[in-house]
Design a protein around this motif. Structure first.
Motif, PDB file in Angstrom:
ATOM      1  N   LEU A   1      19.641  87.338 -10.208  1.00 24.35           N
ATOM      2  CA  LEU A   1      20.332  88.415 -10.918  1.00 24.35           C
ATOM      3  C   LEU A   1      21.446  89.076 -10.109  1.00 24.35           C
ATOM      4  CD1 LEU A   1      20.108  89.434 -13.762  1.00 24.35           C
ATOM      5  CD2 LEU A   1      18.449  91.122 -12.989  1.00 24.35           C
ATOM      6  N   PRO A   2      21.246  89.405  -8.824  1.00 26.04           N
ATOM      7  CA  PRO A   2      22.353  90.009  -8.069  1.00 26.04           C
ATOM      8  C   PRO A   2      23.594  89.109  -8.004  1.00 26.04           C
ATOM      9  CG  PRO A   2      20.298  90.302  -6.874  1.00 26.04           C
ATOM     10  CD  PRO A   2      20.014  89.384  -8.032  1.00 26.04           C
ATOM     11  N   GLU A   3      23.395  87.817  -7.858  1.00 24.86           N
ATOM     12  CA  GLU A   3      24.539  86.894  -7.809  1.00 24.86           C
ATOM     13  C   GLU A   3      25.233  86.817  -9.168  1.00 24.86           C
ATOM     14  OE1 GLU A   3      27.371  84.715  -6.113  1.00 24.86           O
ATOM     15  OE2 GLU A   3      25.705  85.574  -5.000  1.00 24.86           O
TER      16      GLU A   3
ATOM     17  N   GLU B   1      33.158  90.306 -10.307  1.00 26.75           N
ATOM     18  CA  GLU B   1      34.300  89.767  -9.570  1.00 26.75           C
ATOM     19  C   GLU B   1      35.002  88.621 -10.292  1.00 26.75           C
ATOM     20  OE1 GLU B   1      32.906  88.759  -5.667  1.00 26.75           O
ATOM     21  OE2 GLU B   1      32.396  90.843  -5.193  1.00 26.75           O
ATOM     22  N   LYS B   2      34.374  88.111 -11.349  1.00 25.01           N
ATOM     23  CA  LYS B   2      34.903  86.989 -12.124  1.00 25.01           C
ATOM     24  C   LYS B   2      35.133  85.747 -11.263  1.00 25.01           C
ATOM     25  CE  LYS B   2      36.748  89.675 -15.903  1.00 25.01           C
ATOM     26  NZ  LYS B   2      35.458  89.850 -16.485  1.00 25.01           N
ATOM     27  N   GLN B   3      34.234  85.543 -10.304  1.00 27.65           N
ATOM     28  CA  GLN B   3      34.251  84.346  -9.471  1.00 27.65           C
ATOM     29  C   GLN B   3      32.885  84.206  -8.809  1.00 27.65           C
ATOM     30  OE1 GLN B   3      37.119  84.618  -6.360  1.00 27.65           O
ATOM     31  NE2 GLN B   3      36.265  86.471  -5.494  1.00 27.65           N
TER      32      GLN B   3
ATOM     33  N   VAL C   1      27.145  82.428 -13.415  1.00 28.61           N
ATOM     34  CA  VAL C   1      27.569  82.027 -12.070  1.00 28.61           C
ATOM     35  C   VAL C   1      28.306  80.689 -12.154  1.00 28.61           C
ATOM     36  CG1 VAL C   1      26.802  81.513  -9.724  1.00 28.61           C
ATOM     37  CG2 VAL C   1      25.619  83.272 -11.048  1.00 28.61           C
ATOM     38  N   LEU C   2      27.754  79.748 -12.919  1.00 31.33           N
ATOM     39  CA  LEU C   2      28.420  78.460 -13.117  1.00 31.33           C
ATOM     40  C   LEU C   2      29.747  78.633 -13.849  1.00 31.33           C
ATOM     41  CD1 LEU C   2      25.392  76.226 -14.098  1.00 31.33           C
ATOM     42  CD2 LEU C   2      26.866  75.896 -12.120  1.00 31.33           C
TER      43      LEU C   2
END
Length: 88
Positions: free
Chosen positions: A18-20, A27-29, A73-74
């Motif tokens: 979840l944090p990632e 950050e949109k990356q 994330v992906l």
């Protein structure tokens, strides 16, 4: 007792990504490597299949939550900054 341990462990492990995911959304990356992301994703899918075979609802929920958390994330690893619209 063991069922409770299974649920608690599954919830905690599902929340690890979840944090990632939140960081990627903000950050949109994503700064994670492709190797880690692909192994994580494929591993979760195989473990979902295994949990279905075992009939383990806590494990299935854990792996499903991990896949859902991993998707943004992906996405931002593939499209840093978000998907840009095509210009005509």
């Amino acid at each position: 007792m063991f069922e409770l341990c299974g649920w608690l462990g599954s919830i905690l492990l599902a929340c690890c990504g979840l944090p990632e995911a939140i960081k990627s959304l903000k950050e949109k990356q994503s700064g994670l490597t492709w190797g880690l992301l692909l192994m994580w994703f494929v591993g979760e899918v195989f473990l979902m299949i295994y949990a279905i075979h075992l009939g383990s609802i806590p494990l299935f929920c854990n792996y499903t939550a991990n896949v859902a958390i991993l998707l943004p994330v992906l996405w931002y690893k593939t499209y840093p900054g978000g998907r840009k619209s095509e210009k005509n």
